[in-house]
Design a protein around this motif. Structure first.
Motif, PDB file in Angstrom:
ATOM      1  N   HIS A  31       0.779  -1.150   0.103  1.00  0.00           N
ATOM      2  CA  HIS A  31      -0.095  -0.126  -0.102  1.00  0.00           C
ATOM      3  C   HIS A  31       0.946   1.338   0.036  1.00  0.00           C
ATOM      4  CE1 HIS A  31       0.797   0.786   4.365  1.00  0.00           C
ATOM      5  NE2 HIS A  31       0.789  -0.221   4.385  1.00  0.00           N
ATOM      6  N   LEU A  33       1.442   3.186  -2.486  1.00  0.00           N
ATOM      7  CA  LEU A  33       2.081   3.122  -3.829  1.00  0.00           C
ATOM      8  C   LEU A  33       2.205   4.432  -4.721  1.00  0.00           C
ATOM      9  CD1 LEU A  33       0.888  -0.595  -4.790  1.00  0.00           C
ATOM     10  CD2 LEU A  33       3.177   0.084  -3.712  1.00  0.00           C
ATOM     11  N   THR A  34       1.377   5.315  -4.220  1.00  0.00           N
ATOM     12  CA  THR A  34       1.184   6.479  -5.202  1.00  0.00           C
ATOM     13  C   THR A  34       2.405   7.111  -5.225  1.00  0.00           C
ATOM     14  OG1 THR A  34       0.103   7.627  -3.529  1.00  0.00           O
ATOM     15  CG2 THR A  34      -1.376   6.529  -5.123  1.00  0.00           C
ATOM     16  N   LYS A  35       3.008   7.335  -4.082  1.00  0.00           N
ATOM     17  CA  LYS A  35       4.339   8.143  -3.712  1.00  0.00           C
ATOM     18  C   LYS A  35       5.528   7.542  -4.228  1.00  0.00           C
ATOM     19  CE  LYS A  35       3.602   8.163   0.904  1.00  0.00           C
ATOM     20  NZ  LYS A  35       3.974   8.636   2.280  1.00  0.00           N
ATOM     21  N   LYS A  36       5.417   6.081  -4.615  1.00  0.00           N
ATOM     22  CA  LYS A  36       6.620   5.355  -4.971  1.00  0.00           C
ATOM     23  C   LYS A  36       6.644   5.580  -6.635  1.00  0.00           C
ATOM     24  CE  LYS A  36       6.187   2.479  -1.074  1.00  0.00           C
ATOM     25  NZ  LYS A  36       5.641   1.201  -0.564  1.00  0.00           N
ATOM     26  N   SER A  37       8.004   5.571  -7.039  1.00  0.00           N
ATOM     27  CA  SER A  37       8.100   5.734  -8.548  1.00  0.00           C
ATOM     28  C   SER A  37       7.866   4.495  -9.007  1.00  0.00           C
ATOM     29  CB  SER A  37       9.462   6.235  -8.568  1.00  0.00           C
ATOM     30  OG  SER A  37      10.470   5.315  -8.407  1.00  0.00           O
ATOM     31  N   LYS A  38       7.668   4.599 -10.532  1.00  0.00           N
ATOM     32  CA  LYS A  38       7.329   3.384 -11.399  1.00  0.00           C
ATOM     33  C   LYS A  38       8.572   2.471 -11.359  1.00  0.00           C
ATOM     34  CE  LYS A  38       4.284   5.153 -14.882  1.00  0.00           C
ATOM     35  NZ  LYS A  38       4.262   5.645 -16.363  1.00  0.00           N
ATOM     36  N   LYS A  41       8.590   0.568  -7.865  1.00  0.00           N
ATOM     37  CA  LYS A  41       7.443  -0.530  -7.846  1.00  0.00           C
ATOM     38  C   LYS A  41       7.973  -1.512  -8.748  1.00  0.00           C
ATOM     39  CE  LYS A  41       4.211   2.682  -8.431  1.00  0.00           C
ATOM     40  NZ  LYS A  41       2.903   3.354  -8.664  1.00  0.00           N
TER      41      LYS A  41
END
Length: 62
Positions: A31, A33-38, A41
């Motif tokens: 969870h 995950l929006t603040k983590k870069s592509k 991830k």
């Protein structure tokens, strides 16, 4: 002496490779995950080899 049962939690989380290493999934991929870069991830999605210091304990469990 009876056989040791495998730990069912470890059985689900770890897999043995052909060379005897232990594979595991990366942490921090559930969870927020929006603040983590592509790139981050994507790299967290890949399996990795367990550290040498932990392999002996996990091999006993599975």
């Amino acid at each position: 002496m009876p056989k040791l049962k495998t730990k069912s939690g470890s059985k689900k989380r770890f897999k043995k490779t052909a060379n005897g290493y232990i594979k595991k999934k990366h942490a921090f991929k559930n969870h927020l995950l929006t603040k983590k870069s592509k790139k981050r991830k994507r790299n967290l999605s890949k399996l990795t080899i367990l550290h040498k210091s932990n392999q002996k304990n996990i091999k006993k469990q599975i």
